[in-house]
Design an enzyme around this catalytic site. Sequence first.
Site, PDB file in Angstrom:
ATOM      1  N   SER A 155      99.976 -31.640  75.968  1.00 39.64           N
ATOM      2  CA  SER A 155     101.151 -31.084  75.291  1.00 39.64           C
ATOM      3  C   SER A 155     102.372 -31.339  76.148  1.00 39.64           C
ATOM      4  CB  SER A 155     100.972 -29.570  75.109  1.00 39.64           C
ATOM      5  OG  SER A 155     102.194 -28.953  74.742  1.00 39.64           O
ATOM      6  N   TYR A 168      98.743 -21.210  78.351  1.00 42.67           N
ATOM      7  CA  TYR A 168      98.754 -22.433  77.535  1.00 42.67           C
ATOM      8  C   TYR A 168      99.202 -23.642  78.372  1.00 42.67           C
ATOM      9  CZ  TYR A 168      99.601 -25.522  73.576  1.00 42.67           C
ATOM     10  OH  TYR A 168      99.570 -26.576  72.707  1.00 42.67           O
TER      11      TYR A 168
END
Length: 276
Positions: A155, A168
Site C-alpha cells: 500500500s 495497517y
Amino acid sequence: SGALQRARLNGPRRQDSGRLVVITGAGSGIGRETALAYGRRGAQVLCTDISAEAAEATAEVIRREGGLALSRKADVSSSRSMEALARYVDKELGAPDVLVNNAGVGLSGSLLDTSVKDWQQVLGVNLWGVIHGSRLFSRQMIDQGKGGHIVNLASAAAFMPSRMLPAYATSKSAVLMFTECLRAELAEHGIGVSAICPGVIDTPITRRTRFVGVDDDEQERLRDNAQRLYHRRAYTPDRVAAAIIEAVEDNRAVAPVSPEAVGMQWLGRFAPGLAR
Ligand code: ADP
C-alpha cells in the site's frame, strides 16, 4: 449469451490461457477485479476468500463470461487453512503460475487505542497471509520447476508514517520488505515477486475499515469522511488489477498505483522525514 461467450473465448485477449492464477481475497474489491481481469485473459482462476459465498460469486461471474474459474474458502491468516488450500491446489490443479496475495483488512486507530487483538488481526491477515501464501506456493512452483510469479498487495501507506495507522501501515511496510527479500531469494528459480502499492482506491475496504478509540458517532463521521474522500479522488479497483497484470508481465519489483502512491513512494524512499 452463447454467442458472446464464444466471441470472448475466441477473441484476441487470451494472453494467459493455460495458466493457473490463485487469488486470495477474491470476493471483493481489488481481488475480485483482478480475478475478473485474469478470467478475461483466458487464465484458469482459483478465487479464494474467507467468505466462501463471495469467492464463488466472483468465480460465477467469470464462468458466465465464458472463462474458467473455481472457488475455495481460505482464511489467509490461518496456517492450517492455507495448508489445506495448498494441498488442494497441488492435488487437483498443479502449481499456480501466478499467486496474488491480496486479502487484507483495514484498521485505523492510534497505538494506544489499538488492542492486542486488533493488532493480531491486521498483522495476521495483511502480513501473515502474504507469508503463508508465499511459502506454500513458492515451494510448489520450485518443485514443478516452471517458474511463476507472486504478487503481494502492499500500500502507499507503507511509505507514510501516520499516527492513525500504526497497525495497517506497519503490516504493509513489512509486506514490502518481505517482497523484496523473497524476490532476491526466488530469482534463481525463475520466480518473480512484485509488491503493488495502491493509494486511494474505491473499494469496500473503506466501508469496512474500523476506527478504534472513538465512539460510535465519531466512527460513523470518520467513515463518511473517508468515503467522501475516496469517491472524489479514488482510482477504481480495475486500475489496480491492470497494475498487477503489468507487474507480472514486466516482472516489476514495486508498482505504485494512483498519484499519491507515486508521491508517497518517492517521499518514503528519498525523503523519509517528509512522509507524513
Ligand atoms: P480491498 O480490495 O481494498 O483490499 P475489500 O475489503 O474490498 O478491500 O476486499 C478484501 C477481501 O479480503 C474481502 O473479500 C474479504 O472477505 C477478504 N478477506 C478479509 N480477511 C480475510 C482472510 N483472513 N482470509 C481471506 N480473505 C480475507
